[in-house]
Scaffold this motif. Structure first.
Motif, PDB file in Angstrom:
ATOM      1  N   ARG A   1       0.916  -1.209   0.214  1.00 48.35           N
ATOM      2  CA  ARG A   1       0.080  -0.170  -0.085  1.00 48.35           C
ATOM      3  C   ARG A   1       0.873   1.053  -0.001  1.00 48.35           C
ATOM      4  NH1 ARG A   1      -5.135   0.650   1.224  1.00 48.35           N
ATOM      5  NH2 ARG A   1      -6.542  -1.137   1.183  1.00 48.35           N
TER       6      ARG A   1
ATOM      7  N   ASP B   1     -11.267   6.456   4.323  1.00 48.18           N
ATOM      8  CA  ASP B   1     -10.037   6.351   4.033  1.00 48.18           C
ATOM      9  C   ASP B   1      -9.346   7.093   5.130  1.00 48.18           C
ATOM     10  OD1 ASP B   1     -10.905   5.710   1.230  1.00 48.18           O
ATOM     11  OD2 ASP B   1     -10.556   7.486   0.438  1.00 48.18           O
TER      12      ASP B   1
ATOM     13  N   GLU C   1      -9.607   4.674   8.547  1.00 47.44           N
ATOM     14  CA  GLU C   1      -9.036   3.324   8.558  1.00 47.44           C
ATOM     15  C   GLU C   1      -7.652   3.653   8.498  1.00 47.44           C
ATOM     16  OE1 GLU C   1     -12.240   0.220   6.885  1.00 47.44           O
ATOM     17  OE2 GLU C   1     -10.594   0.526   5.548  1.00 47.44           O
TER      18      GLU C   1
ATOM     19  N   LYS D   1      -5.616   0.013   7.829  1.00 51.21           N
ATOM     20  CA  LYS D   1      -4.806  -0.065   6.727  1.00 51.21           C
ATOM     21  C   LYS D   1      -4.461   1.428   6.223  1.00 51.21           C
ATOM     22  CE  LYS D   1      -8.145  -2.627   4.726  1.00 51.21           C
ATOM     23  NZ  LYS D   1      -8.954  -3.135   3.892  1.00 51.21           N
TER      24      LYS D   1
ATOM     25  N   HIS E   1      -4.458   4.601  -0.109  1.00 46.33           N
ATOM     26  CA  HIS E   1      -3.300   5.099  -1.011  1.00 46.33           C
ATOM     27  C   HIS E   1      -3.274   6.665  -0.837  1.00 46.33           C
ATOM     28  CE1 HIS E   1      -6.969   6.030  -3.026  1.00 46.33           C
ATOM     29  NE2 HIS E   1      -6.410   6.660  -3.789  1.00 46.33           N
TER      30      HIS E   1
ATOM     31  N   PRO F   1     -17.662   0.544  -5.925  1.00 51.82           N
ATOM     32  CA  PRO F   1     -16.435   1.097  -5.471  1.00 51.82           C
ATOM     33  C   PRO F   1     -15.292   0.202  -5.838  1.00 51.82           C
ATOM     34  CG  PRO F   1     -17.920   1.046  -3.542  1.00 51.82           C
ATOM     35  CD  PRO F   1     -18.585   0.223  -4.742  1.00 51.82           C
TER      36      PRO F   1
ATOM     37  N   PRO G   1     -10.880   0.101  -4.975  1.00 55.07           N
ATOM     38  CA  PRO G   1      -9.728   1.037  -4.002  1.00 55.07           C
ATOM     39  C   PRO G   1      -8.775   1.500  -5.006  1.00 55.07           C
ATOM     40  CG  PRO G   1      -9.499  -1.633  -3.717  1.00 55.07           C
ATOM     41  CD  PRO G   1     -10.903  -1.203  -4.916  1.00 55.07           C
ATOM     42  N   GLY G   2      -8.227   2.617  -4.508  1.00 56.28           N
ATOM     43  CA  GLY G   2      -7.084   3.249  -5.289  1.00 56.28           C
ATOM     44  C   GLY G   2      -6.024   2.437  -5.588  1.00 56.28           C
ATOM     45  N   PRO G   3      -5.400   1.235  -4.700  1.00 54.06           N
ATOM     46  CA  PRO G   3      -4.338   0.563  -4.840  1.00 54.06           C
ATOM     47  C   PRO G   3      -4.913  -0.495  -5.921  1.00 54.06           C
ATOM     48  CG  PRO G   3      -4.586   0.622  -2.424  1.00 54.06           C
ATOM     49  CD  PRO G   3      -5.628   1.457  -3.219  1.00 54.06           C
TER      50      PRO G   3
ATOM     51  N   ARG H   1      -5.641  -6.954  -3.760  1.00 54.52           N
ATOM     52  CA  ARG H   1      -6.599  -7.936  -4.066  1.00 54.52           C
ATOM     53  C   ARG H   1      -5.764  -9.337  -4.491  1.00 54.52           C
ATOM     54  NH1 ARG H   1     -12.080  -5.282  -6.623  1.00 54.52           N
ATOM     55  NH2 ARG H   1     -12.664  -4.036  -4.947  1.00 54.52           N
TER      56      ARG H   1
ATOM     57  N   TRP I   1     -23.147  -4.359  -3.274  1.00 52.82           N
ATOM     58  CA  TRP I   1     -22.668  -2.950  -3.041  1.00 52.82           C
ATOM     59  C   TRP I   1     -21.118  -3.031  -3.749  1.00 52.82           C
ATOM     60  CZ3 TRP I   1     -18.588  -0.440  -0.392  1.00 52.82           C
ATOM     61  CH2 TRP I   1     -18.965   0.853  -0.102  1.00 52.82           C
ATOM     62  N   GLN I   2     -20.240  -4.182  -3.463  1.00 56.19           N
ATOM     63  CA  GLN I   2     -19.207  -4.367  -4.068  1.00 56.19           C
ATOM     64  C   GLN I   2     -18.942  -5.676  -3.946  1.00 56.19           C
ATOM     65  OE1 GLN I   2     -16.229  -2.355  -1.561  1.00 56.19           O
ATOM     66  NE2 GLN I   2     -14.572  -2.394  -3.137  1.00 56.19           N
TER      67      GLN I   2
ATOM     68  N   ALA J   1     -19.607   1.333   4.111  1.00 55.03           N
ATOM     69  CA  ALA J   1     -18.424   0.676   4.005  1.00 55.03           C
ATOM     70  C   ALA J   1     -17.625   0.539   5.129  1.00 55.03           C
ATOM     71  CB  ALA J   1     -17.151   1.344   3.009  1.00 55.03           C
TER      72      ALA J   1
ATOM     73  N   THR K   1     -12.511  -7.385   7.034  1.00 56.40           N
ATOM     74  CA  THR K   1     -12.752  -6.188   6.176  1.00 56.40           C
ATOM     75  C   THR K   1     -13.418  -6.461   4.610  1.00 56.40           C
ATOM     76  OG1 THR K   1     -10.669  -6.733   5.305  1.00 56.40           O
ATOM     77  CG2 THR K   1     -10.785  -4.899   7.248  1.00 56.40           C
ATOM     78  N   ILE K   2     -13.830  -5.420   3.932  1.00 56.17           N
ATOM     79  CA  ILE K   2     -14.441  -5.689   2.684  1.00 56.17           C
ATOM     80  C   ILE K   2     -13.461  -6.350   1.751  1.00 56.17           C
ATOM     81  CG2 ILE K   2     -15.496  -4.773   0.657  1.00 56.17           C
ATOM     82  CD1 ILE K   2     -16.843  -2.844   2.205  1.00 56.17           C
ATOM     83  N   GLU K   3     -12.098  -5.621   1.681  1.00 53.85           N
ATOM     84  CA  GLU K   3     -11.133  -6.088   0.953  1.00 53.85           C
ATOM     85  C   GLU K   3     -10.413  -7.058   1.660  1.00 53.85           C
ATOM     86  OE1 GLU K   3     -10.573  -4.999  -2.188  1.00 53.85           O
ATOM     87  OE2 GLU K   3     -11.849  -3.247  -2.382  1.00 53.85           O
TER      88      GLU K   3
HETATM   89  P1  XMP Z   1     -12.141  -2.186   3.828  1.00 48.34           P
HETATM   90  O1  XMP Z   1     -11.420  -3.514   2.943  1.00 48.34           O
HETATM   91  O2  XMP Z   1     -11.358  -1.586   4.576  1.00 48.34           O
HETATM   92  O3  XMP Z   1     -12.629  -1.340   2.683  1.00 48.34           O
HETATM   93  O4  XMP Z   1     -13.500  -2.836   4.453  1.00 48.34           O
HETATM   94  C1  XMP Z   1     -13.787  -0.402   2.960  1.00 48.34           C
HETATM   95  C2  XMP Z   1     -13.951   0.430   1.382  1.00 48.34           C
HETATM   96  O5  XMP Z   1     -12.784   1.042   0.974  1.00 48.34           O
HETATM   97  C3  XMP Z   1     -12.184   0.574  -0.267  1.00 48.34           C
HETATM   98  N1  XMP Z   1     -10.623   0.705   0.093  1.00 48.34           N
HETATM   99  C4  XMP Z   1      -9.918   1.910  -0.574  1.00 48.34           C
HETATM  100  N2  XMP Z   1     -10.472   3.013  -1.307  1.00 48.34           N
HETATM  101  N3  XMP Z   1      -8.065   3.706  -1.254  1.00 48.34           N
HETATM  102  C5  XMP Z   1      -9.576   3.741  -1.825  1.00 48.34           C
HETATM  103  O6  XMP Z   1     -10.036   4.946  -2.281  1.00 48.34           O
HETATM  104  C6  XMP Z   1      -7.610   2.661  -0.705  1.00 48.34           C
HETATM  105  O7  XMP Z   1      -6.537   2.720  -0.409  1.00 48.34           O
HETATM  106  C7  XMP Z   1      -8.787   1.520  -0.083  1.00 48.34           C
HETATM  107  N4  XMP Z   1      -8.720   0.382   0.678  1.00 48.34           N
HETATM  108  C8  XMP Z   1      -9.960   0.060   0.783  1.00 48.34           C
HETATM  109  C9  XMP Z   1     -12.697  -0.761  -0.224  1.00 48.34           C
HETATM  110  O8  XMP Z   1     -12.556  -1.146  -1.752  1.00 48.34           O
HETATM  111  C10 XMP Z   1     -13.960  -0.605   0.264  1.00 48.34           C
HETATM  112  O9  XMP Z   1     -15.033  -0.025  -0.502  1.00 48.34           O
END
Ligand code: XMP
Length: 594
Positions: A292, A327, A330, A341, A344, A389, A391-393, A398, A524-525, A551, A590-592
């Motif tokens: 990340r 963002d 977290e 986490k 980005h 949605p 994620p930026g990275p 994934r 949702w995702q 989220a 977490t979602i990811e």
């Molecule tokens: P997690 O995995 O933390 O994700 O449950 C919650 C939401 O955030 C998105 N996600 C990100 N979006 N930059 C982003 O713009 C990131 O670094 C990042 N990390 C997680 C994830 O896809 C989910 O919608």
């Protein structure tokens, strides 16, 4: 303007409290516990948030008690409820039992806070302490079987305390209670997104006075809404978008983004293919946080190089980002929150620029669904607004990386897992990989447990809860949908083009399936994850479809098994060894996956 202050004691749901108030039509802001009483004088009411501490802990956050002398209504929630009682002379003690999850509240039906609420209503609890003795002038106005002072009031001073969390959707009539509190505060419910948009534009103009802004545009919902907003607030001559192809995007995505932006008339967008630079920087890197950070910092390096190529004078330009609230929280970005986490847009290089006042983030206070609402108001087409949605990275998170060394699972973990599963007539195993989760407001990095033997989501859900409560080294549970014969074995995996292309193709097939089956909008995702594991010598994929609105919390979605079986056939042809399905809620997952 009518407004409510939410004093942040570090609770996971603090921001959600502020957001609910806005949803109800009253502007709200989060303030620090160090806020001075005179700064709160223009507010109509104060909410004291929840938080992870006990009020009697050394160093537990407190606010100036003079805040309670201003003469405006106060609502304490969970920790805030305990702090209110203790500050005014009540007593807070560890409860005889801890309450987590649902409880049935019997409210005082005649009380204005409970107007319109049923005589028994489900509320969501998460506490170990309780208010054992009320301060003078207070009375209980609601109780549960385990908590006598679940709701308290001093009507003369308009002070209220709730042990539960009315702001979470699981507190069925929580919104009604919050609305009643706002009525008690004399609010007229006149605030809406239109007001917010106008104030955002003003704010952006002020913050960017005399400067131009350079925005990283991934083409997702957040960055596109931010781009449109900045264009409107500052005019296209003062805004330049940069789309970076980092090699971690979905199939055909950069070309689609460019086409969309052209179609929508955004002509101030520059595109750069930096995939080689990103993949080189990620070579040999396995730890998710390191990945990340590398991705986040490489975005900055590429941005600087692009700015230099375009001969932009750094003293004239600020960096803009489409950062949204999750963002920040977290990434550990508020004073009492843990790092789950590093998003980005929260790496050190960005934090340095922020400290210099050189970053503008118009959406930083919003959740995804609020950004979508704003996007619709800005006439951005639904086809973009309703995209899942990403994620930026991107696929960089994934694709779980590993050196391929087999990690042995301790025998006591396997035994405990078997005990839980056998009692339910199921079988399973702990997988030799680890992924990030979130439990009790903190990051976890632990193993997923695979289960077999049921195609009933409810049975699987019950088994999952029990597994996750009893086995600490497990933070997720997956259902084996279909798999080749043979054992699950560890394999080396890296963010290189071969692995990324395989994941990209799989992701595209899974997304097409959602569209074809008309399931895209009901989910949702749906991250598609490539694990550093082989089954029958072939790679293992996980599907992670979730239902969510902000989220911050999520439920796993229940896709029909017939669809999953058909999908498996396609993936098998592509070369997959197993299709797993994540049945973990957030929290504790977490979602990811990463
Ligand atoms: P997690 O995995 O933390 O994700 O449950 C919650 C939401 O955030 C998105 N996600 C990100 N979006 N930059 C982003 O713009 C990131 O670094 C990042 N990390 C997680 C994830 O896809 C989910 O919608």
């Amino acid at each position: 303007m009518e407004k409510i202050a939410v004093v942040d004691f570090g609770g996971q749901y603090t921001h959600l409290e502020a957001r609910r108030i806005r949803q109800l039509g009253v502007y709200s802001e989060i303030v620090s516990p160090q806020v001075k009483p005179e700064e709160l004088k223009g507010y109509n009411g104060i909410i004291l948030s929840g938080g992870p501490s006990s009020v009697y802990d050394k160093g537990a956050p407190v606010c100036d008690p003079a805040i309670l002398e201003i003469g405006i209504p106060v609502l304490g929630l969970c920790y805030g409820h305990q702090l209110l009682s203790r500050t005014l002379g009540g007593e807070v003690k560890p409860g005889k039992v801890q309450e987590f999850g649902p409880a049935s509240l019997s409210p005082d039906m005649g009380h204005p806070l409970f107007q319109g609420v049923k005589s028994h209503t489900e509320v969501w609890m998460s506490h170990g302490d309780e208010v054992a003795k009320l301060p003078m002038g207070f009375r209980a106005i609601g109780s549960t079987s385990d908590c006598a002072n679940a709701a308290v009031a001093n009507d003369e001073r308009k002070f209220y305390g709730l042990q539960f969390h009315p702001e979470v959707t699981h507190s069925v009539e929580g919104n009604t209670m919050l609305r009643n509190f706002l009525s008690i505060c004399g609010c007229k419910f006149e605030w809406d997104m239109k007001h917010y948009l106008a104030s955002l534009e003003d704010q952006v103009r002020k913050q960017c006075e005399g400067k131009k802004v350079f925005l990283l545009v991934s083409g997702g919902v957040d960055s596109t809404v931010a781009f449109e907003l900045l264009n409107r607030a500052l005019g296209p001559d003062r805004v330049l978008g940069l789309h970076i192809d980092n090699g971690l995007m979905r199939k055909g995505e950069s070309a689609e983004v460019l086409e969309f932006m052209n179609r929508e008339g955004f002509h101030n967008l520059h595109v750069k293919d930096a995939s080689e630079q990103f993949l080189t920087a990620l070579r040999g890197v396995h730890a998710p946080e390191t990945k990340r950070k590398i991705i986040g910092e490489t975005f900055l390096t590429v941005k600087d190089a692009a700015a230099a190529e375009l001969q932009l004078d750094p003293s004239e330009w600020m960096l803009a980002q489409g950062t949204i609230y999750p963002d920040t929280i977290e990434s550990g970005g508020t004073s009492h929150a843990a790092v789950i986490k590093t998003h980005h847009n929260r790496v050190q290089g960005i934090l340095d620029l922020m400290a210099q006042g050189n970053v503008v983030e118009p959406l930083a206070e919003l959740y995804k669904d609020e950004v979508r609402e704003l996007g619709r108001m800005l006439d951005i087409p639904n086809t973009l607004i309703d995209r899942h949605p990403f994620p930026g990275p991107g696929l960089g998170v994934r694709l779980l990386c590993s050196d391929g060394k087999e990690e042995s699972i301790p025998a006591d973990v396997t035994n405990k897992v078997n005990e839980v599963l056998q009692a339910k007539g199921l079988t399973g195993e702990v997988l030799p990989v680890k992924s990030v989760g979130v439990q009790g407001d903190a990051r976890t990095y632990a193993h997923p447990c695979l289960i077999r033997g049921t195609r009933d989501y409810q049975i699987a859900d019950v088994a999952t809860t029990e597994l996750l409560n009893r086995v600490r080294s497990v933070n997720r549970v997956v259902l084996e949908i279909q798999a080749l014969d043979g054992a699950y074995t560890a394999t080396a995996m890296e963010c290189n083009r071969t692995h990324l292309d395989f994941l990209r193709e799989t992701d595209a097939i899974c997304t097409q399936t959602l569209y074809r089956e008309k399931l895209y909008e009901s989910v949702w995702q749906m991250p598609v994850v490539l694990l550093p594991l082989l089954k029958g010598g072939k790679p293992v994929f996980v599907l992670r479809p979730v239902l969510s609105s902000e989220a911050m919390t999520a439920r796993f979605a229940e896709l029909p098994f017939a669809v999953l079986d058909a999908l498996w056939k396609e993936l098998r042809t592509l070369g997959a060894g197993a299709l797993l399905y994540d049945i973990t809620h957030k929290p504790p997952g977490t979602i990811e996956w990463e």
